[in-house]
Design a protein around this motif. Structure first.
Motif, PDB file in Angstrom:
ATOM      1  N   VAL A 234       0.976  -0.914  -0.117  1.00 26.68           N
ATOM      2  CA  VAL A 234       0.302  -0.108   0.128  1.00 26.68           C
ATOM      3  C   VAL A 234       0.409   1.019  -0.120  1.00 26.68           C
ATOM      4  O   VAL A 234       0.495   2.501  -0.617  1.00 26.68           O
ATOM      5  CB  VAL A 234      -1.085   0.447   1.103  1.00 26.68           C
ATOM      6  CG1 VAL A 234      -2.086   1.590   1.316  1.00 26.68           C
ATOM      7  CG2 VAL A 234      -1.776  -1.227   1.406  1.00 26.68           C
ATOM      8  N   THR A 235       2.037   1.214   0.554  1.00 29.26           N
ATOM      9  CA  THR A 235       2.591   2.248   1.054  1.00 29.26           C
ATOM     10  C   THR A 235       4.079   2.269   0.504  1.00 29.26           C
ATOM     11  O   THR A 235       4.396   3.939   0.303  1.00 29.26           O
ATOM     12  CB  THR A 235       2.936   2.860   2.432  1.00 29.26           C
ATOM     13  OG1 THR A 235       1.810   1.956   3.085  1.00 29.26           O
ATOM     14  CG2 THR A 235       3.211   4.274   2.770  1.00 29.26           C
ATOM     15  N   ARG A 236       4.449   1.960   0.000  1.00 31.90           N
ATOM     16  CA  ARG A 236       6.310   1.907  -0.466  1.00 31.90           C
ATOM     17  C   ARG A 236       6.147   2.974  -1.904  1.00 31.90           C
ATOM     18  O   ARG A 236       4.814   2.159  -2.964  1.00 31.90           O
ATOM     19  CB  ARG A 236       6.690   0.756  -0.239  1.00 31.90           C
ATOM     20  CG  ARG A 236       8.303   0.425  -0.907  1.00 31.90           C
ATOM     21  CD  ARG A 236       8.498  -1.037  -1.199  1.00 31.90           C
ATOM     22  NE  ARG A 236      10.106  -0.576  -2.087  1.00 31.90           N
ATOM     23  CZ  ARG A 236      10.246  -0.760  -3.229  1.00 31.90           C
ATOM     24  NH1 ARG A 236       9.007  -0.669  -4.096  1.00 31.90           N
ATOM     25  NH2 ARG A 236      10.966  -0.086  -4.298  1.00 31.90           N
ATOM     26  N   VAL A 237       7.074   3.411  -1.967  1.00 36.59           N
ATOM     27  CA  VAL A 237       6.342   4.252  -2.900  1.00 36.59           C
ATOM     28  C   VAL A 237       8.201   3.221  -4.187  1.00 36.59           C
ATOM     29  O   VAL A 237       8.720   2.691  -3.253  1.00 36.59           O
ATOM     30  CB  VAL A 237       7.952   5.649  -2.946  1.00 36.59           C
ATOM     31  CG1 VAL A 237       8.128   6.202  -3.778  1.00 36.59           C
ATOM     32  CG2 VAL A 237       7.057   6.742  -2.027  1.00 36.59           C
ATOM     33  N   GLU A 238       7.699   3.215  -4.900  1.00 40.33           N
ATOM     34  CA  GLU A 238       7.876   2.163  -5.969  1.00 40.33           C
ATOM     35  C   GLU A 238       8.815   2.566  -7.137  1.00 40.33           C
ATOM     36  O   GLU A 238       8.689   3.328  -8.190  1.00 40.33           O
ATOM     37  CB  GLU A 238       7.128   1.722  -6.952  1.00 40.33           C
ATOM     38  CG  GLU A 238       7.099   0.292  -7.541  1.00 40.33           C
ATOM     39  CD  GLU A 238       7.581  -0.124  -7.007  1.00 40.33           C
ATOM     40  OE1 GLU A 238       8.568  -1.077  -7.268  1.00 40.33           O
ATOM     41  OE2 GLU A 238       6.773  -1.129  -6.255  1.00 40.33           O
ATOM     42  N   VAL A 239       9.864   2.717  -6.973  1.00 41.65           N
ATOM     43  CA  VAL A 239      10.974   3.551  -6.952  1.00 41.65           C
ATOM     44  C   VAL A 239      12.176   2.093  -6.979  1.00 41.65           C
ATOM     45  O   VAL A 239      12.425   1.296  -6.511  1.00 41.65           O
ATOM     46  CB  VAL A 239      11.897   4.420  -7.339  1.00 41.65           C
ATOM     47  CG1 VAL A 239      10.651   5.809  -6.916  1.00 41.65           C
ATOM     48  CG2 VAL A 239      12.203   4.157  -5.365  1.00 41.65           C
ATOM     49  N   GLU A 240      13.464   2.452  -7.935  1.00 45.08           N
ATOM     50  CA  GLU A 240      14.770   1.795  -8.167  1.00 45.08           C
ATOM     51  C   GLU A 240      15.794   2.914  -6.937  1.00 45.08           C
ATOM     52  O   GLU A 240      15.948   3.882  -7.619  1.00 45.08           O
ATOM     53  CB  GLU A 240      15.046   0.957  -9.610  1.00 45.08           C
ATOM     54  CG  GLU A 240      13.558  -0.177  -9.619  1.00 45.08           C
ATOM     55  CD  GLU A 240      15.127  -0.661 -10.881  1.00 45.08           C
ATOM     56  OE1 GLU A 240      15.680  -0.024 -11.661  1.00 45.08           O
ATOM     57  OE2 GLU A 240      13.468  -1.284 -11.098  1.00 45.08           O
ATOM     58  N   ASP A 241      16.790   2.570  -6.691  1.00 49.32           N
ATOM     59  CA  ASP A 241      17.683   3.796  -6.664  1.00 49.32           C
ATOM     60  C   ASP A 241      18.713   3.330  -7.896  1.00 49.32           C
ATOM     61  O   ASP A 241      18.582   2.802  -8.833  1.00 49.32           O
ATOM     62  CB  ASP A 241      18.704   3.046  -5.570  1.00 49.32           C
ATOM     63  CG  ASP A 241      19.506   1.337  -5.589  1.00 49.32           C
ATOM     64  OD1 ASP A 241      19.648   0.645  -6.442  1.00 49.32           O
ATOM     65  OD2 ASP A 241      19.939   1.002  -4.082  1.00 49.32           O
ATOM     66  N   GLU A 242      20.336   3.432  -7.724  1.00 52.01           N
ATOM     67  CA  GLU A 242      20.461   4.398  -8.918  1.00 52.01           C
ATOM     68  C   GLU A 242      21.364   3.429  -9.032  1.00 52.01           C
ATOM     69  O   GLU A 242      22.539   3.408 -10.508  1.00 52.01           O
ATOM     70  CB  GLU A 242      22.453   5.146  -8.470  1.00 52.01           C
ATOM     71  CG  GLU A 242      22.473   4.904  -7.011  1.00 52.01           C
ATOM     72  CD  GLU A 242      23.389   6.050  -6.226  1.00 52.01           C
ATOM     73  OE1 GLU A 242      24.305   6.909  -7.242  1.00 52.01           O
ATOM     74  OE2 GLU A 242      23.664   6.106  -5.396  1.00 52.01           O
ATOM     75  N   HIS A 243      21.276   1.917  -7.773  1.00 53.96           N
ATOM     76  CA  HIS A 243      22.079   1.359  -9.202  1.00 53.96           C
ATOM     77  C   HIS A 243      21.358  -0.551  -9.165  1.00 53.96           C
ATOM     78  O   HIS A 243      21.389  -1.355  -9.992  1.00 53.96           O
ATOM     79  CB  HIS A 243      23.194   0.115  -7.865  1.00 53.96           C
ATOM     80  CG  HIS A 243      23.822   1.312  -7.257  1.00 53.96           C
ATOM     81  ND1 HIS A 243      25.228   2.276  -8.102  1.00 53.96           N
ATOM     82  CD2 HIS A 243      23.785   1.844  -5.749  1.00 53.96           C
ATOM     83  CE1 HIS A 243      26.168   2.369  -7.262  1.00 53.96           C
ATOM     84  NE2 HIS A 243      25.171   2.589  -6.004  1.00 53.96           N
ATOM     85  N   GLY A 244      20.015   0.173  -9.915  1.00 52.48           N
ATOM     86  CA  GLY A 244      18.791  -0.698 -10.079  1.00 52.48           C
ATOM     87  C   GLY A 244      18.577  -1.399  -8.536  1.00 52.48           C
ATOM     88  O   GLY A 244      17.945  -3.186  -9.126  1.00 52.48           O
ATOM     89  N   LEU A 248      13.793  -1.049   0.352  1.00 49.09           N
ATOM     90  CA  LEU A 248      12.305  -1.452   1.022  1.00 49.09           C
ATOM     91  C   LEU A 248      11.689  -0.314   1.635  1.00 49.09           C
ATOM     92  O   LEU A 248      10.744   0.348   1.846  1.00 49.09           O
ATOM     93  CB  LEU A 248      13.137  -2.709   2.503  1.00 49.09           C
ATOM     94  CG  LEU A 248      11.911  -2.688   2.972  1.00 49.09           C
ATOM     95  CD1 LEU A 248      10.288  -3.781   2.143  1.00 49.09           C
ATOM     96  CD2 LEU A 248      11.449  -3.227   3.725  1.00 49.09           C
ATOM     97  N   PHE A 249      12.926   0.604   1.763  1.00 42.85           N
ATOM     98  CA  PHE A 249      12.491   2.022   2.652  1.00 42.85           C
ATOM     99  C   PHE A 249      12.714   3.381   1.471  1.00 42.85           C
ATOM    100  O   PHE A 249      14.009   3.398   1.486  1.00 42.85           O
ATOM    101  CB  PHE A 249      13.329   2.098   3.743  1.00 42.85           C
ATOM    102  CG  PHE A 249      13.018   1.452   4.986  1.00 42.85           C
ATOM    103  CD1 PHE A 249      11.514   1.532   5.071  1.00 42.85           C
ATOM    104  CD2 PHE A 249      13.658   0.366   5.978  1.00 42.85           C
ATOM    105  CE1 PHE A 249      10.763   0.749   6.566  1.00 42.85           C
ATOM    106  CE2 PHE A 249      13.615   0.002   6.382  1.00 42.85           C
ATOM    107  CZ  PHE A 249      11.839  -0.383   6.956  1.00 42.85           C
ATOM    108  N   SER A 250      12.318   3.345   0.793  1.00 44.41           N
ATOM    109  CA  SER A 250      13.080   3.988  -0.487  1.00 44.41           C
ATOM    110  C   SER A 250      12.396   5.044  -0.397  1.00 44.41           C
ATOM    111  O   SER A 250      11.848   5.630   0.244  1.00 44.41           O
ATOM    112  CB  SER A 250      11.564   3.383  -2.143  1.00 44.41           C
ATOM    113  OG  SER A 250      10.376   3.250  -1.593  1.00 44.41           O
ATOM    114  N   SER A 251      12.540   6.657  -1.621  1.00 46.14           N
ATOM    115  CA  SER A 251      12.184   7.554  -1.509  1.00 46.14           C
ATOM    116  C   SER A 251      12.164   8.200  -2.372  1.00 46.14           C
ATOM    117  O   SER A 251      12.785   8.037  -3.758  1.00 46.14           O
ATOM    118  CB  SER A 251      13.207   8.195  -0.848  1.00 46.14           C
ATOM    119  OG  SER A 251      12.935  10.024  -0.351  1.00 46.14           O
TER     120      SER A 251
END
Length: 358
Positions: A234-244, A248-251
């Motif tokens: 429900v809550t987690r922001v669906e993104v990848e970091d700079e390494h693909g 879990l704790f995204s921004s």
């Protein structure tokens, strides 16, 4: 100067010692070592000592005296002078100073009470915070961060390092574990979900403090497992970091993965009592500086991730977890737990021992 010594400049020795530490210690530890010893090396430079062969016990005493005159606490002196002693031990190994010199460093001895920091988050406060988060901010990132930190006793860096793929919440997730760790179906049958798996990935900016020795699976209760499922869905922001990778704790900001500073700030905010109630410090919430961005730690009740870890480990001990068992869960030695984290609720500890009376 002894004929057995080999000339070596203090700054060169520092560089050699730091290179050695990089192979064995976490980056943050190495950095703190560097700053402490660099102060000593700068002092040697000011005193005109450009060859460690010329360093004497009297010089060490003078440096010690100057540090004490700076008004440092006993804990700070123990940390700083203890690091200088480690550096001089290395200098003995490379034949730059005589073997007797490290013993000239008078590292203050601390009692257990002095070694332990009493600013832990108490179990009562943790339960209150969890209740308020569940009531008013269920499955939010703040709720998940705090619940997982309290439940696992994990360090800030370990929480930040978690990816979605490190969460094993259903039996189907175990197939991913089999592929990653080369496990057979028979071996998988021995494991129960839910759990998270902390992994050391320095090449993509998420090292663990104890490197490969810090890698470990940590079991979760059914309640925390369900909370984690809800947060992800429900809550987690669906993104990848700079390494693909999928943190879990995204921004939405920065690299896509929460920074250490951002996580530290959220914990300071979460633990402020006035966020879910009244201020116990008689401050005006309209003018309190601790409610301004960047100043959250100035609240007397705010607690850093390390203080939450301290409180969590103490709570586990109060609930009867033996140090040897808890050590594997929180990635610390039993002796470290007894010395630095074991700040017991004496009445609870008495009750946890009661079974031995029979």
């Amino acid at each position: 100067m002894s004929d057995d010594l080999q000339p070596l400049a203090p700054r060169q020795a520092l560089e050699m010692w730091i290179d050695r530490q990089k192979a064995e210690k976490a980056d943050e530890t190495v950095q703190s070592y560097y700053y402490r010893v660099r102060q000593f090396v700068d002092w040697l430079d000011e005193e005109g000592i450009d060859n460690l062969n010329d360093l004497t016990g009297r010089d060490v005493f003078r440096y010690d005296s100057e540090r004490r005159a700076d008004g440092l606490t006993k804990n700070a002196l123990n940390t700083q002078l203890g690091t200088i002693k480690l550096f001089l031990d290395f200098c003995v190994d490379v034949e730059a100073v005589p073997p007797v010199l490290p013993a000239k460093v008078d590292v203050p001895t601390l009692s257990k009470a002095e070694r332990a920091n009493e600013e832990k988050l108490t179990a009562n406060r943790a339960e209150t915070i969890l209740h308020k988060l569940e009531q008013f901010d269920y499955a939010s990132r703040d709720h998940m961060l705090f619940a997982l930190a309290w439940h696992t006793g994990a360090r800030l860096g370990a929480l930040r390092a978690l990816d979605l793929d490190d969460c094993y919440l259903t039996d189907d997730d175990l197939d991913r574990l089999a592929h990653r760790d080369g496990l057979t179906d028979e071996e998988l049958e021995q494991f129960d979900v839910p759990f998270v798996y902390f992994r050391h990935r320095p090449e993509t900016d998420t090292p663990l403090k104890n490197q490969e020795d810090g890698e470990r699976p940590v079991g979760l209760s059914e309640e925390i497992g369900q909370l984690l499922e809800d947060y992800i869905e429900v809550t987690r922001v669906e993104v990848e970091d700079e390494h693909g990778r999928k943190p879990l704790f995204s921004s939405k900001r920065g690299t896509g993965r929460m920074s250490k500073g951002a996580i530290r700030s959220r914990f300071n905010i979460i633990t402020q009592p006035c966020r879910f109630g009244t201020c116990p410090h008689d401050r005006d919430t309209e003018t309190c500086e601790a409610l301004e961005h960047g100043y959250e730690s100035r609240c007397p009740s705010a607690r850093s991730p390390h203080r939450i870890r301290t409180g969590s480990i103490t709570h586990h001990r109060d609930e009867g977890w033996p140090p040897e068992v808890l050590a594997e869960r929180v990635n610390a030695t039993p002796e470290v737990i007894r010395t630095h984290y074991d700040q017991p609720d004496l009445l609870k500890r008495m009750e946890s021992r009661r079974s031995y009376l029979d």
